[in-house]
Design an enzyme around this catalytic site. Sequence first.
Site: not given
Length: 587
Positions: A119, A240, A242, A252, A255, A286, A353, A398
Amino acid sequence: MALNKQIFDTLIVGGGGSGLRAALQLAEAGHRVAVFSKVFPTRSHTVAAQGGIGASLGNMQEDNWLWHMYDTIKGSDYLGDQDAIEFMCRKATEVVYELEHFGMPFDRNPDGTIYQRPFGGHSQNFGEKPVQRACAAADRTGHAMLHTLYQRNVRARCQFFVEWIALDLIRDYEGAVVGLVAMEMETGQVMLFQSKAVVLATGGAGRIYRSSTNAYINTGDGMGMAARAGIPLEDMEFWQFHPTGVAGAGVLITEGVRGEGGILLNSQGERFMERYAPTMKDLASRDVVSRAMDQEIKEGRGVGPEKDHVLLKLDHLGPEVINKRLPGIREIAIKFAHVDPIKEPIPVVPTCHYQMGGIPTNYYGQVVVPKNGNPNSIVPGLYAIGECACVSVHGANRLGTNSLLDLLVFGKSAGDHLVEWLKTNPQHRDLPKDAGDYSLSRLARIDSSSSGESVHEVGQELRRTVQNHAGVFRTEQLLSEGVDKIKEVAERVKHTHVKDKSKVFNTARIEALELENLIIVAEATLVSAEARKESRGAHARDDFKERDDKNWLKHSLWYQEGNRMDYKPVNLKPLTVESFEPKVRVY
Protein backbone atom coordinates in the site's frame (compact mmCIF):
# COMPACT_ATOMS: atom_id res chain seq x y z
CA MET A 1 -41.76 21.18 26.64
CA ALA A 2 -41.04 18.09 28.75
CA LEU A 3 -39.11 15.39 26.93
CA ASN A 4 -39.10 11.68 27.67
CA LYS A 5 -35.83 10.37 29.03
CA GLN A 6 -33.87 7.14 28.84
CA ILE A 7 -30.83 6.27 30.95
CA PHE A 8 -27.74 4.30 29.93
CA ASP A 9 -24.19 3.87 31.21
CA THR A 10 -22.66 5.00 27.90
CA LEU A 11 -24.04 6.49 24.70
CA ILE A 12 -22.16 5.92 21.43
CA VAL A 13 -23.06 8.15 18.50
CA GLY A 14 -22.25 6.28 15.30
CA GLY A 15 -22.53 2.64 14.29
CA GLY A 16 -19.39 2.38 12.14
CA GLY A 17 -16.14 0.57 12.88
CA SER A 18 -14.94 2.65 15.83
CA GLY A 19 -18.36 2.93 17.48
CA LEU A 20 -18.99 -0.81 17.22
CA ARG A 21 -15.49 -1.65 18.51
CA ALA A 22 -15.95 0.57 21.57
CA ALA A 23 -19.49 -0.70 22.14
CA LEU A 24 -18.25 -4.28 22.11
CA GLN A 25 -15.75 -3.67 24.92
CA LEU A 26 -18.43 -2.03 27.06
CA ALA A 27 -21.26 -4.47 26.32
CA GLU A 28 -19.06 -7.50 27.00
CA ALA A 29 -18.05 -5.91 30.32
CA GLY A 30 -21.74 -5.84 31.29
CA HIS A 31 -22.45 -2.13 30.83
CA ARG A 32 -25.70 -0.79 29.43
CA VAL A 33 -24.72 0.71 26.09
CA ALA A 34 -26.79 2.49 23.43
CA VAL A 35 -25.51 3.00 19.89
CA PHE A 36 -27.19 5.67 17.73
CA SER A 37 -26.93 5.35 13.97
CA LYS A 38 -28.51 7.35 11.14
CA VAL A 39 -28.50 4.19 9.03
CA PHE A 40 -28.52 0.47 9.77
CA PRO A 41 -25.06 -0.12 11.32
CA THR A 42 -23.79 -2.34 8.49
CA ARG A 43 -24.49 0.54 6.08
CA SER A 44 -22.20 2.93 7.98
CA HIS A 45 -19.44 4.39 5.82
CA THR A 46 -16.82 1.95 7.14
CA VAL A 47 -18.52 -0.49 4.77
CA ALA A 48 -16.97 1.40 1.83
CA ALA A 49 -13.35 0.89 2.93
CA GLN A 50 -11.74 -1.38 0.40
CA GLY A 51 -8.01 -1.95 0.61
CA GLY A 52 -7.00 -3.33 4.01
CA ILE A 53 -5.91 -2.85 7.61
CA GLY A 54 -2.27 -1.88 8.19
CA ALA A 55 -0.42 -4.18 10.60
CA SER A 56 3.16 -5.47 10.63
CA LEU A 57 2.25 -9.17 10.78
CA GLY A 58 5.16 -10.04 8.50
CA ASN A 59 3.24 -12.79 6.72
CA MET A 60 4.65 -11.99 3.27
CA GLN A 61 8.10 -10.58 4.08
CA GLU A 62 9.97 -9.22 7.07
CA ASP A 63 8.19 -6.35 8.81
CA ASN A 64 8.36 -4.44 12.09
CA TRP A 65 5.99 -2.17 14.02
CA LEU A 66 8.77 0.44 14.25
CA TRP A 67 8.95 0.63 10.44
CA HIS A 68 5.17 1.08 10.40
CA MET A 69 5.53 3.85 12.98
CA TYR A 70 8.20 5.59 10.88
CA ASP A 71 6.05 5.37 7.74
CA THR A 72 3.07 6.84 9.61
CA ILE A 73 5.11 9.74 11.04
CA LYS A 74 6.70 10.44 7.67
CA GLY A 75 3.31 10.18 5.98
CA SER A 76 1.89 12.68 8.48
CA ASP A 77 4.59 15.13 7.36
CA TYR A 78 5.73 15.10 11.00
CA LEU A 79 2.50 16.66 12.30
CA GLY A 80 1.34 13.38 13.89
CA ASP A 81 1.75 12.94 17.66
CA GLN A 82 4.42 10.30 18.09
CA ASP A 83 3.10 8.85 21.36
CA ALA A 84 -0.28 8.09 19.75
CA ILE A 85 1.39 6.75 16.59
CA GLU A 86 3.58 4.36 18.59
CA PHE A 87 0.52 3.23 20.55
CA MET A 88 -1.39 2.51 17.32
CA CYS A 89 1.40 0.71 15.47
CA ARG A 90 2.29 -1.44 18.49
CA LYS A 91 -1.36 -2.45 18.94
CA ALA A 92 -1.94 -3.18 15.24
CA THR A 93 -1.13 -6.90 15.22
CA GLU A 94 -3.18 -7.48 18.37
CA VAL A 95 -6.37 -5.89 17.02
CA VAL A 96 -6.06 -7.65 13.65
CA TYR A 97 -5.66 -11.05 15.30
CA GLU A 98 -8.63 -10.25 17.55
CA LEU A 99 -10.68 -9.45 14.48
CA GLU A 100 -9.58 -12.73 12.91
CA HIS A 101 -10.79 -14.58 16.03
CA PHE A 102 -14.10 -12.71 15.84
CA GLY A 103 -14.61 -14.42 12.46
CA MET A 104 -13.38 -11.79 9.98
CA PRO A 105 -13.02 -13.53 6.59
CA PHE A 106 -9.55 -12.32 5.59
CA ASP A 107 -7.98 -13.51 2.35
CA ARG A 108 -5.51 -16.30 3.03
CA ASN A 109 -2.08 -17.37 1.88
CA PRO A 110 -1.50 -21.04 0.99
CA ASP A 111 -0.15 -21.64 4.53
CA GLY A 112 -3.36 -20.26 6.06
CA THR A 113 -1.95 -16.94 7.27
CA ILE A 114 -3.65 -13.61 6.49
CA TYR A 115 -2.85 -12.29 3.01
CA GLN A 116 -1.19 -8.86 2.94
CA ARG A 117 -0.76 -6.49 -0.03
CA PRO A 118 1.49 -3.45 -0.56
CA PHE A 119 0.00 0.00 0.00
CA GLY A 120 1.10 3.57 -0.60
CA GLY A 121 3.74 4.89 1.79
CA HIS A 122 4.36 1.58 3.59
CA SER A 123 7.97 0.44 3.49
CA GLN A 124 10.63 -1.88 4.85
CA ASN A 125 13.59 -0.60 6.82
CA PHE A 126 12.62 3.08 7.10
CA GLY A 127 11.74 3.80 3.48
CA GLU A 128 14.08 1.39 1.69
CA LYS A 129 11.48 -0.42 -0.44
CA PRO A 130 7.72 -1.19 -0.43
CA VAL A 131 6.38 -3.80 2.01
CA GLN A 132 3.19 -5.90 2.02
CA ARG A 133 1.43 -4.73 5.20
CA ALA A 134 -2.29 -4.32 4.34
CA CYS A 135 -4.39 -7.18 5.74
CA ALA A 136 -7.10 -7.61 3.14
CA ALA A 137 -10.45 -9.25 2.52
CA ALA A 138 -10.36 -8.91 -1.29
CA ASP A 139 -11.37 -5.28 -1.97
CA ARG A 140 -14.19 -5.31 0.58
CA THR A 141 -12.21 -5.16 3.82
CA GLY A 142 -14.39 -2.54 5.53
CA HIS A 143 -17.54 -4.44 4.57
CA ALA A 144 -16.23 -7.65 6.11
CA MET A 145 -15.02 -5.82 9.23
CA LEU A 146 -18.28 -3.98 9.83
CA HIS A 147 -20.40 -7.12 9.53
CA THR A 148 -18.03 -9.00 11.85
CA LEU A 149 -18.21 -6.30 14.55
CA TYR A 150 -21.97 -5.87 14.23
CA GLN A 151 -22.56 -9.59 14.74
CA ARG A 152 -20.35 -9.58 17.85
CA ASN A 153 -22.33 -6.63 19.25
CA VAL A 154 -25.63 -8.41 18.65
CA ARG A 155 -24.18 -11.39 20.53
CA ALA A 156 -23.16 -9.06 23.38
CA ARG A 157 -26.74 -7.65 23.52
CA CYS A 158 -25.75 -4.08 22.69
CA GLN A 159 -28.82 -1.86 22.19
CA PHE A 160 -29.13 -0.03 18.85
CA PHE A 161 -31.18 3.06 18.04
CA VAL A 162 -31.32 2.71 14.27
CA GLU A 163 -32.30 5.72 12.15
CA TRP A 164 -31.85 8.13 15.03
CA ILE A 165 -29.87 11.37 14.70
CA ALA A 166 -28.07 12.87 17.71
CA LEU A 167 -28.72 16.61 17.92
CA ASP A 168 -26.66 18.07 20.77
CA LEU A 169 -24.50 17.15 23.74
CA ILE A 170 -25.74 17.96 27.22
CA ARG A 171 -23.15 19.45 29.60
CA ASP A 172 -23.82 20.11 33.27
CA TYR A 173 -22.94 23.31 35.10
CA GLU A 174 -19.38 22.05 35.76
CA GLY A 175 -18.77 21.31 32.06
CA ALA A 176 -19.06 17.51 32.22
CA VAL A 177 -20.95 15.74 29.44
CA VAL A 178 -23.96 13.99 30.96
CA GLY A 179 -25.99 12.90 27.96
CA LEU A 180 -27.42 14.02 24.66
CA VAL A 181 -30.60 14.95 22.80
CA ALA A 182 -31.56 12.70 19.88
CA MET A 183 -34.40 12.43 17.39
CA GLU A 184 -35.97 9.41 15.76
CA MET A 185 -35.79 10.18 12.06
CA GLU A 186 -39.01 8.44 11.03
CA THR A 187 -41.37 9.92 13.62
CA GLY A 188 -39.60 13.14 14.60
CA GLN A 189 -39.79 12.15 18.28
CA VAL A 190 -37.17 13.99 20.35
CA MET A 191 -35.83 12.36 23.52
CA LEU A 192 -33.31 13.01 26.28
CA PHE A 193 -30.67 10.36 26.93
CA GLN A 194 -28.82 10.53 30.22
CA SER A 195 -25.48 8.74 30.63
CA LYS A 196 -22.22 8.67 32.53
CA ALA A 197 -20.28 9.17 29.29
CA VAL A 198 -20.81 9.91 25.59
CA VAL A 199 -18.61 8.61 22.78
CA LEU A 200 -18.68 10.48 19.46
CA ALA A 201 -17.95 8.09 16.57
CA THR A 202 -19.78 9.86 13.76
CA GLY A 203 -17.16 9.55 11.00
CA GLY A 204 -16.01 12.26 8.62
CA ALA A 205 -17.57 15.21 6.85
CA GLY A 206 -16.47 14.74 3.25
CA ARG A 207 -19.83 16.03 2.02
CA ILE A 208 -18.52 19.58 2.45
CA TYR A 209 -16.88 18.94 -0.95
CA ARG A 210 -18.80 18.71 -4.20
CA SER A 211 -16.66 15.77 -5.39
CA SER A 212 -16.21 13.23 -2.63
CA THR A 213 -15.85 9.50 -2.06
CA ASN A 214 -17.92 9.93 1.12
CA ALA A 215 -21.45 8.68 1.66
CA TYR A 216 -24.30 11.19 1.95
CA ILE A 217 -24.48 10.46 5.70
CA ASN A 218 -20.98 11.89 6.26
CA THR A 219 -22.07 15.33 7.37
CA GLY A 220 -19.81 16.03 10.36
CA ASP A 221 -22.50 15.54 12.99
CA GLY A 222 -20.11 14.77 15.86
CA MET A 223 -17.95 17.79 15.08
CA GLY A 224 -21.01 20.00 14.88
CA MET A 225 -22.16 18.73 18.28
CA ALA A 226 -18.72 19.27 19.79
CA ALA A 227 -18.27 22.79 18.35
CA ARG A 228 -21.72 23.89 19.56
CA ALA A 229 -20.71 22.64 23.03
CA GLY A 230 -17.67 24.95 23.00
CA ILE A 231 -15.05 22.36 22.03
CA PRO A 232 -12.44 23.32 19.40
CA LEU A 233 -11.75 21.35 16.22
CA GLU A 234 -8.13 20.40 15.50
CA ASP A 235 -6.18 20.49 12.20
CA MET A 236 -9.25 21.01 10.04
CA GLU A 237 -7.21 22.41 7.13
CA PHE A 238 -5.97 18.90 6.31
CA TRP A 239 -8.23 16.99 3.91
CA GLN A 240 -6.91 14.04 1.97
CA PHE A 241 -7.68 13.79 -1.71
CA HIS A 242 -7.59 10.15 -2.74
CA PRO A 243 -5.67 9.89 -6.02
CA THR A 244 -8.10 7.45 -7.61
CA GLY A 245 -11.74 8.48 -7.57
CA VAL A 246 -13.67 7.49 -10.70
CA ALA A 247 -13.61 10.55 -12.97
CA GLY A 248 -17.03 12.21 -13.02
CA ALA A 249 -18.46 9.98 -10.28
CA GLY A 250 -16.10 10.31 -7.29
CA VAL A 251 -16.53 6.64 -6.33
CA LEU A 252 -13.40 5.25 -4.67
CA ILE A 253 -10.95 2.97 -6.47
CA THR A 254 -8.84 1.48 -3.69
CA GLU A 255 -5.10 1.98 -3.42
CA GLY A 256 -5.08 -1.80 -3.32
CA VAL A 257 -5.29 -1.70 -7.14
CA ARG A 258 -1.85 -0.10 -7.21
CA GLY A 259 -0.79 -2.42 -4.40
CA GLU A 260 -1.62 -5.36 -6.66
CA GLY A 261 0.44 -3.82 -9.49
CA GLY A 262 -1.83 -1.26 -11.16
CA ILE A 263 -0.10 1.81 -12.63
CA LEU A 264 -1.07 5.40 -13.44
CA LEU A 265 -0.67 6.68 -17.01
CA ASN A 266 -1.00 10.11 -18.62
CA SER A 267 -2.24 10.90 -22.14
CA GLN A 268 1.16 9.99 -23.58
CA GLY A 269 0.98 6.51 -22.08
CA GLU A 270 3.76 7.49 -19.67
CA ARG A 271 4.05 6.04 -16.15
CA PHE A 272 4.52 9.54 -14.76
CA MET A 273 4.90 8.68 -11.03
CA GLU A 274 8.49 7.59 -11.74
CA ARG A 275 9.30 11.32 -12.12
CA TYR A 276 7.71 12.41 -8.84
CA ALA A 277 8.55 9.45 -6.55
CA PRO A 278 11.41 7.43 -8.06
CA THR A 279 11.55 4.87 -5.22
CA MET A 280 7.90 4.26 -4.30
CA LYS A 281 6.45 5.35 -7.70
CA ASP A 282 2.67 4.65 -7.81
CA LEU A 283 2.79 3.65 -4.14
CA ALA A 284 4.00 7.00 -2.82
CA SER A 285 1.92 8.72 -0.13
CA ARG A 286 -1.55 9.86 -1.21
CA ASP A 287 -0.90 13.59 -1.09
CA VAL A 288 2.21 13.12 -3.26
CA VAL A 289 0.34 11.04 -5.87
CA SER A 290 -2.68 13.41 -5.90
CA ARG A 291 -0.48 16.45 -6.49
CA ALA A 292 1.46 14.63 -9.21
CA MET A 293 -1.80 13.77 -11.00
CA ASP A 294 -3.03 17.33 -10.64
CA GLN A 295 0.26 18.60 -12.06
CA GLU A 296 0.04 16.27 -15.08
CA ILE A 297 -3.48 17.52 -15.80
CA LYS A 298 -2.48 21.19 -15.37
CA GLU A 299 0.44 20.73 -17.77
CA GLY A 300 -1.84 19.34 -20.48
CA ARG A 301 -1.11 15.63 -20.16
CA GLY A 302 -4.59 14.74 -18.93
CA VAL A 303 -6.83 12.27 -20.74
CA GLY A 304 -10.28 12.63 -22.30
CA PRO A 305 -12.07 15.39 -24.26
CA GLU A 306 -11.50 17.85 -21.41
CA LYS A 307 -8.03 16.47 -20.55
CA ASP A 308 -9.23 16.43 -16.94
CA HIS A 309 -8.22 12.97 -15.66
CA VAL A 310 -5.55 10.26 -15.97
CA LEU A 311 -5.76 6.48 -16.40
CA LEU A 312 -5.36 3.62 -13.94
CA LYS A 313 -4.16 0.58 -15.89
CA LEU A 314 -4.62 -2.91 -14.45
CA ASP A 315 -5.46 -5.09 -17.46
CA HIS A 316 -1.86 -6.40 -17.41
CA LEU A 317 -2.61 -8.10 -14.05
CA GLY A 318 -4.83 -10.61 -15.84
CA PRO A 319 -8.44 -11.71 -15.24
CA GLU A 320 -7.53 -14.19 -12.50
CA VAL A 321 -5.88 -11.60 -10.20
CA ILE A 322 -8.57 -8.98 -10.88
CA ASN A 323 -11.46 -11.37 -10.22
CA LYS A 324 -9.84 -12.84 -7.09
CA ARG A 325 -8.29 -9.78 -5.45
CA LEU A 326 -10.29 -6.87 -6.94
CA PRO A 327 -13.79 -8.12 -7.81
CA GLY A 328 -15.57 -5.10 -6.33
CA ILE A 329 -13.31 -2.70 -8.22
CA ARG A 330 -14.19 -4.39 -11.50
CA GLU A 331 -17.87 -4.03 -10.61
CA ILE A 332 -17.43 -0.32 -9.73
CA ALA A 333 -15.49 0.38 -12.94
CA ILE A 334 -18.16 -1.25 -15.12
CA LYS A 335 -21.01 0.48 -13.29
CA PHE A 336 -19.59 3.99 -12.81
CA ALA A 337 -16.82 4.38 -15.43
CA HIS A 338 -18.40 2.11 -18.08
CA VAL A 339 -15.11 0.29 -18.64
CA ASP A 340 -14.10 -3.30 -17.90
CA PRO A 341 -10.65 -3.06 -16.25
CA ILE A 342 -9.77 -6.52 -17.56
CA LYS A 343 -9.74 -4.92 -21.03
CA GLU A 344 -9.10 -1.18 -20.59
CA PRO A 345 -7.90 1.36 -17.99
CA ILE A 346 -10.12 3.22 -15.51
CA PRO A 347 -10.38 7.05 -15.77
CA VAL A 348 -9.42 8.49 -12.36
CA VAL A 349 -8.99 11.90 -10.72
CA PRO A 350 -8.09 13.06 -7.17
CA THR A 351 -11.27 13.19 -5.05
CA CYS A 352 -11.91 14.34 -1.46
CA HIS A 353 -11.68 11.25 0.71
CA TYR A 354 -10.68 11.69 4.36
CA GLN A 355 -10.31 14.33 7.04
CA MET A 356 -7.18 14.20 9.14
CA GLY A 357 -8.53 16.74 11.64
CA GLY A 358 -11.41 16.51 14.09
CA ILE A 359 -12.25 16.61 17.79
CA PRO A 360 -8.99 16.70 19.80
CA THR A 361 -8.38 13.56 21.89
CA ASN A 362 -5.64 11.55 23.59
CA TYR A 363 -5.00 7.91 22.70
CA TYR A 364 -7.60 6.74 25.22
CA GLY A 365 -10.24 8.59 23.21
CA GLN A 366 -10.81 11.25 25.90
CA VAL A 367 -11.57 14.69 24.48
CA VAL A 368 -8.87 17.17 25.49
CA VAL A 369 -8.97 20.97 25.24
CA PRO A 370 -6.67 23.79 26.40
CA LYS A 371 -7.66 25.09 29.83
CA ASN A 372 -5.81 27.09 32.49
CA GLY A 373 -2.46 26.67 30.75
CA ASN A 374 -2.87 22.92 30.21
CA PRO A 375 -3.13 22.18 26.45
CA ASN A 376 -4.64 18.75 27.14
CA SER A 377 -7.25 19.32 29.82
CA ILE A 378 -9.83 16.47 29.76
CA VAL A 379 -13.54 17.10 29.18
CA PRO A 380 -15.20 14.81 31.76
CA GLY A 381 -17.50 12.19 30.27
CA LEU A 382 -16.72 12.89 26.58
CA TYR A 383 -14.82 10.63 24.19
CA ALA A 384 -14.31 10.79 20.42
CA ILE A 385 -12.96 8.05 18.15
CA GLY A 386 -12.57 7.28 14.46
CA GLU A 387 -12.56 9.84 11.67
CA CYS A 388 -14.39 12.50 13.69
CA ALA A 389 -11.51 12.48 16.21
CA CYS A 390 -7.99 13.89 15.93
CA VAL A 391 -5.64 11.80 18.11
CA SER A 392 -3.47 12.81 16.05
CA VAL A 393 -2.03 9.75 14.30
CA HIS A 394 -2.62 11.02 10.76
CA GLY A 395 -1.16 14.51 11.12
CA ALA A 396 -1.17 16.33 7.79
CA ASN A 397 -1.70 13.21 5.65
CA ARG A 398 -3.03 9.72 6.43
CA LEU A 399 -1.38 6.56 5.15
CA GLY A 400 -3.76 4.15 3.44
CA THR A 401 -4.93 1.27 5.71
CA ASN A 402 -4.37 3.36 8.85
CA SER A 403 -8.02 4.44 8.82
CA LEU A 404 -9.40 0.97 9.58
CA LEU A 405 -6.53 0.44 12.01
CA ASP A 406 -7.41 3.73 13.74
CA LEU A 407 -11.01 2.54 14.20
CA LEU A 408 -9.97 -0.74 15.76
CA VAL A 409 -7.15 0.51 18.00
CA PHE A 410 -8.81 3.62 19.39
CA GLY A 411 -12.29 2.11 19.45
CA LYS A 412 -10.94 -0.64 21.68
CA SER A 413 -8.75 1.77 23.67
CA ALA A 414 -11.72 4.06 24.42
CA GLY A 415 -13.85 1.06 25.37
CA ASP A 416 -11.18 -0.27 27.72
CA HIS A 417 -10.63 3.15 29.28
CA LEU A 418 -14.36 3.63 29.80
CA VAL A 419 -14.71 0.24 31.49
CA GLU A 420 -12.12 1.38 34.06
CA TRP A 421 -13.46 4.95 34.25
CA LEU A 422 -16.97 3.71 35.01
CA LYS A 423 -15.65 1.81 38.04
CA THR A 424 -14.65 5.10 39.67
CA ASN A 425 -17.58 7.09 38.25
CA PRO A 426 -20.53 4.78 38.94
CA GLN A 427 -23.18 7.47 39.45
CA HIS A 428 -25.09 9.51 36.88
CA ARG A 429 -24.64 13.26 37.21
CA ASP A 430 -27.83 15.32 37.15
CA LEU A 431 -29.12 16.74 33.88
CA PRO A 432 -29.53 20.52 33.79
CA LYS A 433 -33.16 21.66 33.98
CA ASP A 434 -32.96 23.18 30.49
CA ALA A 435 -31.26 20.09 29.00
CA GLY A 436 -33.31 19.84 25.80
CA ASP A 437 -34.18 23.49 25.25
CA TYR A 438 -31.36 24.36 22.85
CA SER A 439 -32.11 21.42 20.54
CA LEU A 440 -35.82 22.17 20.60
CA SER A 441 -35.14 25.80 19.67
CA ARG A 442 -33.06 24.64 16.69
CA LEU A 443 -35.88 22.38 15.54
CA ALA A 444 -38.43 25.15 16.10
CA ARG A 445 -36.47 27.49 13.81
CA ILE A 446 -36.34 24.85 11.07
CA ASP A 447 -40.04 24.01 11.41
CA SER A 448 -41.30 27.59 11.62
CA SER A 449 -39.22 29.08 8.81
CA SER A 450 -41.46 30.05 5.92
CA SER A 451 -39.15 32.28 3.89
CA GLY A 452 -35.54 32.35 2.81
CA GLU A 453 -33.48 30.02 0.65
CA SER A 454 -33.90 26.28 0.44
CA VAL A 455 -31.61 23.98 2.40
CA HIS A 456 -30.62 22.24 -0.84
CA GLU A 457 -29.57 25.45 -2.63
CA VAL A 458 -27.48 26.70 0.30
CA GLY A 459 -25.92 23.25 0.69
CA GLN A 460 -24.92 23.27 -2.96
CA GLU A 461 -23.28 26.69 -2.53
CA LEU A 462 -21.42 25.43 0.55
CA ARG A 463 -20.00 22.48 -1.41
CA ARG A 464 -19.05 24.65 -4.40
CA THR A 465 -17.25 27.10 -2.13
CA VAL A 466 -15.17 24.46 -0.35
CA GLN A 467 -14.41 22.59 -3.58
CA ASN A 468 -13.25 25.74 -5.38
CA HIS A 469 -11.29 27.29 -2.53
CA ALA A 470 -9.79 24.40 -0.54
CA GLY A 471 -8.80 21.85 -3.19
CA VAL A 472 -5.56 19.99 -3.94
CA PHE A 473 -3.61 23.25 -4.46
CA ARG A 474 -4.35 26.44 -2.50
CA THR A 475 -3.30 30.10 -2.61
CA GLU A 476 -3.71 33.14 -0.37
CA GLN A 477 -6.25 34.65 -2.76
CA LEU A 478 -8.28 31.46 -3.09
CA LEU A 479 -8.36 30.90 0.66
CA SER A 480 -9.16 34.47 1.71
CA GLU A 481 -11.96 34.62 -0.87
CA GLY A 482 -13.15 31.24 0.40
CA VAL A 483 -13.24 32.47 4.01
CA ASP A 484 -15.36 35.47 3.00
CA LYS A 485 -17.70 33.32 0.92
CA ILE A 486 -18.16 30.62 3.55
CA LYS A 487 -19.02 33.29 6.14
CA GLU A 488 -21.72 34.52 3.75
CA VAL A 489 -22.98 30.96 3.35
CA ALA A 490 -23.04 30.60 7.15
CA GLU A 491 -25.36 33.61 7.36
CA ARG A 492 -27.58 32.09 4.69
CA VAL A 493 -27.77 28.82 6.66
CA LYS A 494 -29.40 30.75 9.52
CA HIS A 495 -32.21 31.78 7.17
CA THR A 496 -32.87 28.59 5.24
CA HIS A 497 -36.32 27.11 5.17
CA VAL A 498 -37.72 23.67 4.49
CA LYS A 499 -39.94 23.63 1.42
CA ASP A 500 -43.12 21.53 1.27
CA LYS A 501 -42.77 20.18 4.81
CA SER A 502 -46.09 18.37 4.53
CA LYS A 503 -44.88 16.39 1.51
CA VAL A 504 -41.31 15.51 2.42
CA PHE A 505 -42.03 14.64 6.08
CA ASN A 506 -38.86 14.48 8.20
CA THR A 507 -36.30 14.05 5.40
CA ALA A 508 -36.06 17.80 4.88
CA ARG A 509 -35.67 18.40 8.62
CA ILE A 510 -32.75 15.96 8.71
CA GLU A 511 -31.09 17.73 5.77
CA ALA A 512 -31.50 21.06 7.55
CA LEU A 513 -29.93 19.67 10.72
CA GLU A 514 -27.07 18.16 8.73
CA LEU A 515 -26.47 21.48 6.97
CA GLU A 516 -25.98 23.14 10.37
CA ASN A 517 -23.19 20.60 11.05
CA LEU A 518 -21.67 20.90 7.58
CA ILE A 519 -21.34 24.67 7.77
CA ILE A 520 -19.39 24.37 11.03
CA VAL A 521 -16.92 21.96 9.40
CA ALA A 522 -16.66 24.10 6.26
CA GLU A 523 -15.90 27.26 8.24
CA ALA A 524 -13.34 25.42 10.35
CA THR A 525 -11.66 24.11 7.20
CA LEU A 526 -11.34 27.39 5.34
CA VAL A 527 -10.40 29.55 8.33
CA SER A 528 -7.75 27.02 9.47
CA ALA A 529 -6.37 26.64 5.93
CA GLU A 530 -6.13 30.40 5.33
CA ALA A 531 -4.26 30.78 8.63
CA ARG A 532 -1.57 28.11 7.95
CA LYS A 533 1.16 29.82 5.90
CA GLU A 534 3.09 26.77 4.72
CA SER A 535 2.74 23.58 2.67
CA ARG A 536 2.52 20.40 4.74
CA GLY A 537 1.02 17.06 3.75
CA ALA A 538 -2.40 17.51 2.18
CA HIS A 539 -2.27 21.30 2.71
CA ALA A 540 -0.38 22.46 -0.39
CA ARG A 541 -0.07 26.21 -0.95
CA ASP A 542 1.38 27.67 -4.14
CA ASP A 543 2.34 30.86 -2.27
CA PHE A 544 4.11 29.03 0.61
CA LYS A 545 5.62 26.05 -1.17
CA GLU A 546 7.90 24.82 1.64
CA ARG A 547 7.16 23.17 4.96
CA ASP A 548 8.01 25.57 7.78
CA ASP A 549 8.85 23.60 10.94
CA LYS A 550 10.11 26.69 12.75
CA ASN A 551 6.76 28.47 12.68
CA TRP A 552 4.18 25.81 11.83
CA LEU A 553 5.12 22.51 13.47
CA LYS A 554 2.00 22.84 15.62
CA HIS A 555 -1.62 21.74 15.69
CA SER A 556 -4.29 24.29 14.83
CA LEU A 557 -7.42 24.67 16.98
CA TRP A 558 -10.52 26.38 15.56
CA TYR A 559 -13.25 27.64 17.88
CA GLN A 560 -16.74 28.33 16.57
CA GLU A 561 -17.20 31.25 18.95
CA GLY A 562 -15.62 34.21 17.19
CA ASN A 563 -14.29 31.99 14.37
CA ARG A 564 -10.95 32.17 16.17
CA MET A 565 -7.74 30.17 15.91
CA ASP A 566 -5.41 28.87 18.61
CA TYR A 567 -2.49 26.43 18.48
CA LYS A 568 -0.84 23.70 20.53
CA PRO A 569 2.47 21.85 20.15
CA VAL A 570 2.94 18.55 18.31
CA ASN A 571 4.05 15.75 20.64
CA LEU A 572 7.37 14.58 19.17
CA LYS A 573 8.08 12.28 22.13
CA PRO A 574 7.03 8.63 21.61
CA LEU A 575 6.15 6.30 24.50
CA THR A 576 9.26 4.09 24.56
CA VAL A 577 11.49 4.71 21.53
CA GLU A 578 13.58 7.60 20.27
CA SER A 579 11.84 10.50 18.53
CA PHE A 580 11.78 10.64 14.74
CA GLU A 581 13.02 14.13 14.02
CA PRO A 582 11.40 16.03 11.11
CA LYS A 583 13.31 15.79 7.84
CA VAL A 584 12.69 16.31 4.14
CA ARG A 585 9.96 13.97 2.93
CA VAL A 586 10.76 12.11 -0.29
CA TYR A 587 9.50 8.85 -1.77
